[in-house]
Enzyme design. Structure first.
Site, PDB file in Angstrom:
ATOM      1  N   ARG A  43       0.819  -1.213   0.000  1.00 12.29           N
ATOM      2  CA  ARG A  43       0.000   0.000   0.000  1.00 12.29           C
ATOM      3  C   ARG A  43       0.856   1.269   0.000  1.00 12.29           C
ATOM      4  NH1 ARG A  43      -3.586  -1.448   4.679  1.00 12.29           N
ATOM      5  NH2 ARG A  43      -4.952  -3.129   3.980  1.00 12.29           N
ATOM      6  N   ARG A  56      -6.736  11.356  -7.149  1.00 11.96           N
ATOM      7  CA  ARG A  56      -7.891  10.475  -7.161  1.00 11.96           C
ATOM      8  C   ARG A  56      -9.189  11.156  -6.747  1.00 11.96           C
ATOM      9  NH1 ARG A  56      -9.268   5.584  -4.096  1.00 11.96           N
ATOM     10  NH2 ARG A  56     -11.264   6.407  -4.792  1.00 11.96           N
ATOM     11  N   ASP A  92      -6.438  -3.516  -7.187  1.00 15.15           N
ATOM     12  CA  ASP A  92      -7.176  -4.051  -6.047  1.00 15.15           C
ATOM     13  C   ASP A  92      -7.483  -5.513  -6.340  1.00 15.15           C
ATOM     14  OD1 ASP A  92      -8.835  -3.087  -3.472  1.00 15.15           O
ATOM     15  OD2 ASP A  92      -9.988  -4.615  -4.541  1.00 15.15           O
TER      16      ASP A  92
END
Length: 366
Positions: A43, A56, A92
């Site tokens: 991450r 984002r 993801d």
């Protein structure tokens, strides 16, 4: 740099594997002696970075994961900021499910939520498989990355069959995995059919990434720690082995990671892992000893990990002290890739991560 192009049977240009003979991450993953202790973070491309949040803003997670330009830029951000030794593809674990046609979304504050849980033979039969073209935007993003990463290796990844199954069966995140375990024990034929199907999906997704040019892969089995070793070996191991074994000739290191899996590490290695990820609960020297004792005839074990992500909030002196401890424990293995014991927490100060990279690079390799 510009990648050499080869033409596939489909007529699409596919980057040839980049020669990265001096990459510390790849040397360590192969059990060789790297020029320095390599470090990257799970991450690392995500919410801890202000530039990520800015980019984002207003874009749903799964939309960002399938926008080639955006996923490439997000993947590059921590490499630029922190100087890590590997990039991890921004994606993801549910991306291939969504691409295949499963009605799944990532709900803020909750995680993956499945509209129609899979709990019967009919549900399994109706679960779509993945066509490689359905994740072509991910491949396109990888090709963009290869021109920007220079000598930094790129890690692709996928969710392991058990973890994907847990979301599909439960309908979302679960604390106890009660429906998952009930199906596993009460309807083993249905269970194995489900995991076989999910193994095919994960392997297809990883093969697309390898063909596009990633330099290593990681299979995340985030929830495997909910299982006993006997359950893991009977109900999960054959399917993880299908994924990792299917990449045996791909020419890239295969990393296998789970949370709370101290008792499962030898079994996870036997699934076909070249590198075994270890969370923060078990020191790396003890993890290496367990792996070595379980397979004395095998090559020396290579481990990845395992600083507790919460330690990053304890102040610079503590972070440095704990980083030195982890690096020292990692020297007991045949190879060590420094990482956290799980993902970077959202409120982590990015400057702490940058300094941690510097501290790790100061540590002796052997």
């Amino acid at each position: 740099m510009t990648s050499t192009q080869v033409t596939t049977a489909s007529g699409r240009g596919t980057p040839a594997r980049r020669p990265l003979p001096d990459a510390p991450f790849l040397a360590a993953a192969r059990g060789e002696t790297p020029s320095r202790v390599p470090v990257w973070f799970m991450r690392q491309a995500g919410r801890s970075l202000p530039e990520y949040r800015e980019l984002r803003a207003g874009t749903p997670m799964l939309a960002a994961c399938t926008d080639p330009g955006m996923l490439a830029e997000i993947t590059l951000q921590p490499v630029r900021r922190h100087g890590v030794d590997a990039a991890i593809l921004f994606s993801d674990i549910v991306v291939p499910l969504r691409a295949a046609g499963v009605d799944v979304d990532i709900v803020a504050g909750t995680g993956p939520v499945v509209a129609n849980p899979v709990r019967s033979d009919a549900d399994v039969a109706n679960l779509p498989l993945l066509d490689p073209d359905q994740v072509s935007p991910v491949a396109d993003g990888i090709r963009l990355l290869l021109g920007e990463l220079a000598d930094t290796p790129l890690i692709g990844f996928a969710g392991a069959p058990f973890t994907l199954a847990s979301y599909l069966v439960e309908g979302g995140p679960s604390r106890n995995h009660e429906r998952t375990k009930a199906l596993m024990h009460a309807a083993p034929a249905t269970w194995h059919a489900l995991l076989d199907r999910l193994a095919t999906v994960a392997l297809t997704f990883l093969n697309v990434q390898v063909a596009a040019g990633v330099d290593a892969v990681q299979l995340f089995d985030s929830w495997a720690g909910a299982l006993s070793e006997a359950e893991y070996r009977e109900f999960v191991l054959p399917h993880s082995a299908k994924v990792l074994g299917g990449l045996a000739d791909a020419g890239v290191p295969r990393i296998h990671f789970g949370v709370g899996t101290a008792e499962l590490l030898p079994a996870m290695r036997s699934a076909g892992a070249d590198v075994v990820g270890v969370d923060w609960r078990l020191p790396l020297d003890r993890a290496a000893a367990r792996l070595r004792a379980a397979a004395p005839e095998a090559a020396e074990p290579v481990v990845q990990g395992n600083l507790d992500p919460a330690v990053l909030f304890a102040g610079s002196s503590v972070v440095a002290e704990q980083a030195r401890r982890v690096a020292a424990e990692g020297r007991a293995a045949g190879g060590h890739v420094f990482n956290l014991g799980h993902g970077v927490l959202p409120d982590t100060d990015p400057d702490v991560l940058t300094r941690l990279v510097e501290v790790v690079h100061e540590q002796p390799v052997r």
